[in-house]
Design a protein around this motif. Structure first.
Motif, PDB file in Angstrom:
ATOM      1  N   THR A 216      20.928  77.181  15.286  1.00 53.97           N
ATOM      2  CA  THR A 216      20.753  77.406  13.850  1.00 53.97           C
ATOM      3  C   THR A 216      21.954  76.943  13.035  1.00 53.97           C
ATOM      4  OG1 THR A 216      21.568  79.663  14.064  1.00 53.97           O
ATOM      5  CG2 THR A 216      19.177  79.345  14.213  1.00 53.97           C
ATOM      6  N   SER A 217      22.758  76.046  13.610  1.00 50.69           N
ATOM      7  CA  SER A 217      23.912  75.518  12.881  1.00 50.69           C
ATOM      8  C   SER A 217      23.981  74.010  12.999  1.00 50.69           C
ATOM      9  CB  SER A 217      25.215  76.118  13.435  1.00 50.69           C
ATOM     10  OG  SER A 217      25.301  77.493  13.142  1.00 50.69           O
ATOM     11  N   ALA A 218      24.595  73.412  12.022  1.00 50.29           N
ATOM     12  CA  ALA A 218      24.807  71.968  12.022  1.00 50.29           C
ATOM     13  C   ALA A 218      26.244  71.687  11.632  1.00 50.29           C
ATOM     14  CB  ALA A 218      23.853  71.288  11.044  1.00 50.29           C
ATOM     15  N   THR A 219      26.745  70.541  12.056  1.00 52.16           N
ATOM     16  CA  THR A 219      28.096  70.151  11.682  1.00 52.16           C
ATOM     17  C   THR A 219      28.145  68.688  11.267  1.00 52.16           C
ATOM     18  OG1 THR A 219      28.691  69.607  13.955  1.00 52.16           O
ATOM     19  CG2 THR A 219      29.208  71.823  13.200  1.00 52.16           C
ATOM     20  N   LEU A 220      29.035  68.412  10.342  1.00 52.38           N
ATOM     21  CA  LEU A 220      29.354  67.062   9.911  1.00 52.38           C
ATOM     22  C   LEU A 220      30.797  66.801  10.306  1.00 52.38           C
ATOM     23  CD1 LEU A 220      28.750  64.450   8.206  1.00 52.38           C
ATOM     24  CD2 LEU A 220      29.744  65.686   6.268  1.00 52.38           C
ATOM     25  N   ASP A 221      31.026  65.777  11.091  1.00 55.56           N
ATOM     26  CA  ASP A 221      32.366  65.369  11.482  1.00 55.56           C
ATOM     27  C   ASP A 221      32.749  64.095  10.742  1.00 55.56           C
ATOM     28  OD1 ASP A 221      31.791  66.341  14.895  1.00 55.56           O
ATOM     29  OD2 ASP A 221      32.887  67.412  13.330  1.00 55.56           O
ATOM     30  N   ILE A 222      33.960  64.080  10.252  1.00 54.20           N
ATOM     31  CA  ILE A 222      34.500  62.877   9.621  1.00 54.20           C
ATOM     32  C   ILE A 222      35.814  62.569  10.304  1.00 54.20           C
ATOM     33  CG2 ILE A 222      35.113  61.730   7.463  1.00 54.20           C
ATOM     34  CD1 ILE A 222      33.704  64.026   5.964  1.00 54.20           C
ATOM     35  N   THR A 223      35.897  61.414  10.933  1.00 50.64           N
ATOM     36  CA  THR A 223      37.117  61.014  11.630  1.00 50.64           C
ATOM     37  C   THR A 223      37.836  59.936  10.814  1.00 50.64           C
ATOM     38  OG1 THR A 223      35.926  59.342  12.890  1.00 50.64           O
ATOM     39  CG2 THR A 223      36.116  61.540  13.875  1.00 50.64           C
ATOM     40  N   GLY A 224      39.091  59.700  11.163  1.00 49.97           N
ATOM     41  CA  GLY A 224      39.867  58.682  10.454  1.00 49.97           C
ATOM     42  C   GLY A 224      39.826  58.883   8.953  1.00 49.97           C
ATOM     43  N   LEU A 225      40.142  60.112   8.537  1.00 50.48           N
ATOM     44  CA  LEU A 225      40.021  60.464   7.118  1.00 50.48           C
ATOM     45  C   LEU A 225      40.755  59.494   6.211  1.00 50.48           C
ATOM     46  CD1 LEU A 225      40.268  64.350   7.016  1.00 50.48           C
ATOM     47  CD2 LEU A 225      38.392  62.957   6.134  1.00 50.48           C
ATOM     48  N   GLN A 226      40.113  59.206   5.079  1.00 45.97           N
ATOM     49  CA  GLN A 226      40.708  58.357   4.055  1.00 45.97           C
ATOM     50  C   GLN A 226      40.712  59.128   2.736  1.00 45.97           C
ATOM     51  OE1 GLN A 226      38.272  54.829   4.002  1.00 45.97           O
ATOM     52  NE2 GLN A 226      38.683  54.353   6.159  1.00 45.97           N
ATOM     53  N   THR A 227      41.623  58.775   1.860  1.00 43.37           N
ATOM     54  CA  THR A 227      41.682  59.458   0.570  1.00 43.37           C
ATOM     55  C   THR A 227      40.372  59.274  -0.193  1.00 43.37           C
ATOM     56  OG1 THR A 227      42.739  57.515  -0.415  1.00 43.37           O
ATOM     57  CG2 THR A 227      44.191  59.271   0.392  1.00 43.37           C
ATOM     58  N   GLY A 228      39.685  58.179   0.043  1.00 43.67           N
ATOM     59  CA  GLY A 228      38.412  57.931  -0.612  1.00 43.67           C
ATOM     60  C   GLY A 228      37.281  58.816  -0.125  1.00 43.67           C
ATOM     61  N   ASP A 229      37.541  59.628   0.913  1.00 43.24           N
ATOM     62  CA  ASP A 229      36.524  60.556   1.408  1.00 43.24           C
ATOM     63  C   ASP A 229      36.535  61.872   0.633  1.00 43.24           C
ATOM     64  OD1 ASP A 229      37.216  59.590   4.844  1.00 43.24           O
ATOM     65  OD2 ASP A 229      35.781  58.749   3.415  1.00 43.24           O
ATOM     66  N   GLU A 230      37.534  62.048  -0.235  1.00 42.46           N
ATOM     67  CA  GLU A 230      37.591  63.271  -1.028  1.00 42.46           C
ATOM     68  C   GLU A 230      36.351  63.375  -1.909  1.00 42.46           C
ATOM     69  OE1 GLU A 230      42.137  64.792  -1.570  1.00 42.46           O
ATOM     70  OE2 GLU A 230      41.123  63.917  -3.305  1.00 42.46           O
ATOM     71  N   ALA A 231      35.570  64.407  -1.646  1.00 40.64           N
ATOM     72  CA  ALA A 231      34.287  64.573  -2.329  1.00 40.64           C
ATOM     73  C   ALA A 231      33.726  65.943  -1.974  1.00 40.64           C
ATOM     74  CB  ALA A 231      33.295  63.483  -1.899  1.00 40.64           C
ATOM     75  N   ASP A 232      32.570  66.263  -2.538  1.00 39.26           N
ATOM     76  CA  ASP A 232      31.826  67.454  -2.144  1.00 39.26           C
ATOM     77  C   ASP A 232      30.755  67.034  -1.145  1.00 39.26           C
ATOM     78  OD1 ASP A 232      31.961  68.598  -5.548  1.00 39.26           O
ATOM     79  OD2 ASP A 232      33.220  69.214  -3.863  1.00 39.26           O
ATOM     80  N   TYR A 233      30.549  67.867  -0.136  1.00 35.53           N
ATOM     81  CA  TYR A 233      29.579  67.574   0.913  1.00 35.53           C
ATOM     82  C   TYR A 233      28.571  68.724   0.994  1.00 35.53           C
ATOM     83  CZ  TYR A 233      32.683  63.818   2.228  1.00 35.53           C
ATOM     84  OH  TYR A 233      33.438  62.669   2.209  1.00 35.53           O
ATOM     85  N   TYR A 234      27.289  68.363   1.018  1.00 41.71           N
ATOM     86  CA  TYR A 234      26.215  69.351   1.061  1.00 41.71           C
ATOM     87  C   TYR A 234      25.319  69.118   2.273  1.00 41.71           C
ATOM     88  CZ  TYR A 234      27.295  70.329  -3.856  1.00 41.71           C
ATOM     89  OH  TYR A 234      27.921  70.690  -5.040  1.00 41.71           O
ATOM     90  N   CYS A 235      24.947  70.205   2.933  1.00 36.99           N
ATOM     91  CA  CYS A 235      23.910  70.123   3.949  1.00 36.99           C
ATOM     92  C   CYS A 235      22.592  70.593   3.315  1.00 36.99           C
ATOM     93  CB  CYS A 235      24.252  70.971   5.166  1.00 36.99           C
ATOM     94  SG  CYS A 235      24.448  72.749   4.833  1.00 36.99           S
TER      95      CYS A 235
END
Lengths: 110, 125
Positions: free
Chosen positions: A70-89
């Motif tokens: 009953t859970s999900a995950t979002l992984d983001i690797t090699g973070l970049q400053t351009g990844d700064e945002a809001d994330y919704y499931c």
């Protein structure tokens, strides 16, 4: 109060990995696919992951999704400053026959 | 390329109605469902309902039942969302979004693959 629970914020340094969780129940995540959306201020959400673990064309493989029970995950690797945002499931809520979203997670890349 | 282009910003008085349009192009309108999702200032995403481009069948979120009407014009591949009896907390960005995937008899395995640019609806008292 959202049906799906996400942490309000996460942060990590450039180049690092971050994981955003999305917790639900058997009537939503447990029996349906999860999708993830990225939203920059002032713009429409953008599909990042669908069917729990698939990437639309054009989405870098730095973004990956998974689901367990009953859970999900979002992984983001090699973070970049351009990844700064809001994330919704989001997913379908079978008991209500409606779509539901998490409350959103603000990602800060330090 | 798939595009969803929404109508412009609206300012309404409390108690009035608003109708937002979403003109689509680049795909077969009849083959997809259009959902409407709204976002209040500084808040998260809230699903309002969907309408089938094939037969006009609708499914509204319980919260909006009785106040929302979704419709389509297949001659122009345009979807519409009308919200009545507006209140100040209806002030939000309203998005249309195309749903990819499929629904079975008991569930939906869908996602929102293309979005409109959003329409700001401001409700003043």
């Amino acid at each position: 109060q959202s049906v799906l629970t996400q942490p309000p914020s996460v942060s990590a340094a450039p180049g690092q990995k971050v994981t955003i969780s999305c917790s639900g129940s058997s009537s939503n995540i447990g029996n349906n696919y999860v999708s993830w959306y990225q939203q920059f201020p002032g713009t429409a959400p953008k599909l990042l992951i669908y069917d729990s673990d698939k990437r639309p064309s054009g989405i870098p493989d730095r973004f990956s999704g998974s689901k367990s029970a009953t859970s999900a995950t979002l992984d983001i690797t090699g973070l970049q400053t351009g990844d700064e945002a809001d994330y919704y499931c989001g997913t379908w809520e079978s008991s209500l026959s409606t779509w539901v979203f998490g409350g959103g997670t603000k990602l800060t890349v330090l | 390329q798939v595009q969803l282009v929404q109508s412009g910003a609206e300012v309404k008085k409390a108690g009035a109605s608003v109708k937002v349009s979403c003109k689509t192009s680049g795909y077969t309108f009849n083959n997809y469902v259009i959902s409407w999702v709204r976002q209040a200032p500084g808040q998260g995403l809230e699903w309002m309902g969907w309408i089938s481009g094939f037969n006009g069948k609708t499914n509204y979120a319980q919260k909006f039942q009785g106040r929302v009407t979704m419709s389509t014009d297949t001659s122009t591949n345009t979807a519409y969302m009308e919200l009545t009896s507006l209140k100040s907390d209806d002030t939000a960005l309203y998005y249309c979004a195309r749903e990819g995937g499929y629904c079975s008899s008991s569930s939906c395995y869908t996602h929102f693959d293309y979005w409109g640019q959003g329409t700001l609806v401001t409700v003043s008292s």
